[in-house]
Design an enzyme around this catalytic site. Structure first.
Site, PDB file in Angstrom:
ATOM      1  N   LYS A  13       0.830  -1.213   0.000  1.00 53.03           N
ATOM      2  CA  LYS A  13       0.000   0.000   0.000  1.00 53.03           C
ATOM      3  C   LYS A  13       0.858   1.255   0.000  1.00 53.03           C
ATOM      4  CE  LYS A  13      -2.263  -0.959   3.853  1.00 53.03           C
ATOM      5  NZ  LYS A  13      -1.618  -2.228   4.242  1.00 53.03           N
ATOM      6  N   ARG A  88      -9.427   0.733   8.888  1.00 56.52           N
ATOM      7  CA  ARG A  88      -8.960  -0.616   9.205  1.00 56.52           C
ATOM      8  C   ARG A  88      -9.997  -1.401   9.994  1.00 56.52           C
ATOM      9  NH1 ARG A  88      -3.090   0.500   9.005  1.00 56.52           N
ATOM     10  NH2 ARG A  88      -1.887  -1.368   9.358  1.00 56.52           N
ATOM     11  N   ARG A 127      11.803  -5.466   4.817  1.00 56.16           N
ATOM     12  CA  ARG A 127      11.579  -4.030   4.599  1.00 56.16           C
ATOM     13  C   ARG A 127      12.571  -3.170   5.371  1.00 56.16           C
ATOM     14  NH1 ARG A 127       5.250  -2.477   4.931  1.00 56.16           N
ATOM     15  NH2 ARG A 127       5.581  -2.530   7.157  1.00 56.16           N
ATOM     16  N   ARG A 160      11.475  -1.206  10.812  1.00 58.33           N
ATOM     17  CA  ARG A 160      10.397  -0.811  11.712  1.00 58.33           C
ATOM     18  C   ARG A 160      10.311  -1.773  12.891  1.00 58.33           C
ATOM     19  NH1 ARG A 160       4.955   0.313   8.329  1.00 58.33           N
ATOM     20  NH2 ARG A 160       4.131  -0.813  10.118  1.00 58.33           N
ATOM     21  N   ARG A 171      -0.181  -8.883  13.604  1.00 61.98           N
ATOM     22  CA  ARG A 171      -0.790  -7.898  12.688  1.00 61.98           C
ATOM     23  C   ARG A 171      -1.654  -8.593  11.640  1.00 61.98           C
ATOM     24  NH1 ARG A 171       4.437  -5.090  10.737  1.00 61.98           N
ATOM     25  NH2 ARG A 171       3.124  -3.774   9.456  1.00 61.98           N
TER      26      ARG A 171
HETATM   27  P1  AMP Z   1       0.954   0.661   9.052  1.00 62.80           P
HETATM   28  O1  AMP Z   1       2.143   1.528   8.826  1.00 62.80           O
HETATM   29  O2  AMP Z   1      -0.231   1.087   8.235  1.00 62.80           O
HETATM   30  O3  AMP Z   1       1.244  -0.805   8.907  1.00 62.80           O
HETATM   31  O4  AMP Z   1       0.518   0.879  10.584  1.00 62.80           O
HETATM   32  C1  AMP Z   1       1.390   0.584  11.656  1.00 62.80           C
HETATM   33  C2  AMP Z   1       0.601   0.446  12.938  1.00 62.80           C
HETATM   34  O5  AMP Z   1      -0.059   1.697  13.223  1.00 62.80           O
HETATM   35  C3  AMP Z   1      -0.520  -0.577  12.905  1.00 62.80           C
HETATM   36  O6  AMP Z   1      -0.057  -1.894  13.163  1.00 62.80           O
HETATM   37  C4  AMP Z   1      -1.434  -0.048  13.996  1.00 62.80           C
HETATM   38  O7  AMP Z   1      -0.912  -0.322  15.280  1.00 62.80           O
HETATM   39  C5  AMP Z   1      -1.348   1.447  13.788  1.00 62.80           C
HETATM   40  N1  AMP Z   1      -2.370   1.927  12.819  1.00 62.80           N
HETATM   41  C6  AMP Z   1      -2.164   2.449  11.588  1.00 62.80           C
HETATM   42  N2  AMP Z   1      -3.311   2.763  10.993  1.00 62.80           N
HETATM   43  C7  AMP Z   1      -4.280   2.422  11.858  1.00 62.80           C
HETATM   44  C8  AMP Z   1      -5.709   2.474  11.817  1.00 62.80           C
HETATM   45  N3  AMP Z   1      -6.366   2.933  10.736  1.00 62.80           N
HETATM   46  N4  AMP Z   1      -6.389   2.042  12.904  1.00 62.80           N
HETATM   47  C9  AMP Z   1      -5.756   1.590  14.000  1.00 62.80           C
HETATM   48  N5  AMP Z   1      -4.419   1.494  14.105  1.00 62.80           N
HETATM   49  C10 AMP Z   1      -3.683   1.909  13.045  1.00 62.80           C
END
Ligand code: AMP
Length: 215
Positions: A13, A88, A127, A160, A171
């Site tokens: 994404k 999400r 990554r 990360r 996740r």
């Molecule tokens: P990402 O970079 O999109 O993989 O997000 C990293 C982490 O941020 C996720 O594993 C969640 O802990 C938190 N996070 C990101 N977007 C959301 C969302 N829309 N709702 C809840 N937690 C989020």
């Protein structure tokens, strides 16, 4: 163009959103990036979010909805935006619908990246991100010219905290339980465009652009 990019962690994404930013000149709104920035700044929200993020869980809906609501009101979202990692959960999708009504905006499409879940662990553990400019790399699929340093700015490449295997499994579980139902939510609204996310980065981008044609 107002787009949502849906897909499990590691589906690509962020990579695809960054390319769509160039093409359509609209901002990428990544709730993950915004939350990581809040964690780095040690803001009250960041301090609270950190625990959920480190465990691979979700930050509470009201927190992320608040961030997105504020962000969508900024001037640079006037002509469109790419939502990456939001919504999400079903309550987030309902809240987004409400925010868009309030702002008088309508989604053009929800792109769902279709990927083989088994391959995602390898994608995620490989990554790396530049600590200075944020550029993403993959040790196998998109390696930097020089080990450990960014090919754009020479900054240090970091992994990360939530890209370790145990957290990734968590996740994925969270994705299945809370995010996957959004496919049906948007399909029933006629907004969903499924795109094969398993090919080369450029091929996936082309497929997304084709899916957006006429929007
Ligand atoms: P990402 O970079 O999109 O993989 O997000 C990293 C982490 O941020 C996720 O594993 C969640 O802990 C938190 N996070 C990101 N977007 C959301 C969302 N829309 N709702 C809840 N937690 C989020």
């Amino acid at each position: 163009m107002k787009i949502i990019l849906l897909g499990p962690p590691g589906a690509g994404k962020g990579t695809q959103a960054a390319m769509l930013v160039e093409k359509y000149k609209i901002p990428q709104i990544s709730t993950g990036d915004m939350l990581r920035a809040a964690v780095r700044d040690q803001s009250p929200m960041g301090i609270k979010a950190k625990e959920c993020m480190d465990a691979g869980g979700l930050v509470p809906d009201e927190v992320v909805v608040g961030i997105v609501r504020e962000r969508l009101q900024l001037q640079d979202c006037q002509d469109g935006f790419i939502l990456d990692g939001f919504p999400r959960t079903l309550p987030q999708a309902d809240a987004l619908k409400q925010v868009l009504v309030e702002l008088g905006k309508q989604l053009d499409a929800v792109i769902s990246l279709q990927v083989d879940i088994e391959s995602l662990v390898e994608r995620l553990t490989g990554r790396r991100t530049c600590a200075d400019c944020g550029r993403g790399f993959h040790l196998r699929y998109d390696p930097p010219a020089q080990d450990g340093s960014c090919s754009s700015c020479g900054g240090k490449l970091v992994q990360r905290a939530d890209d370790c295997e145990d957290t990734i499994r968590n996740r994925m579980e969270v994705y299945h339980q809370q995010t996957a139902p959004l496919e049906e939510y948007y399909r029933s609204e006629g907004a969903l465009k499924a795109v094969d996310g398993m090919g080369e980065i450029a091929a996936v981008q082309q497929a997304i652009i084709s899916a957006l044609q006429g929007k």
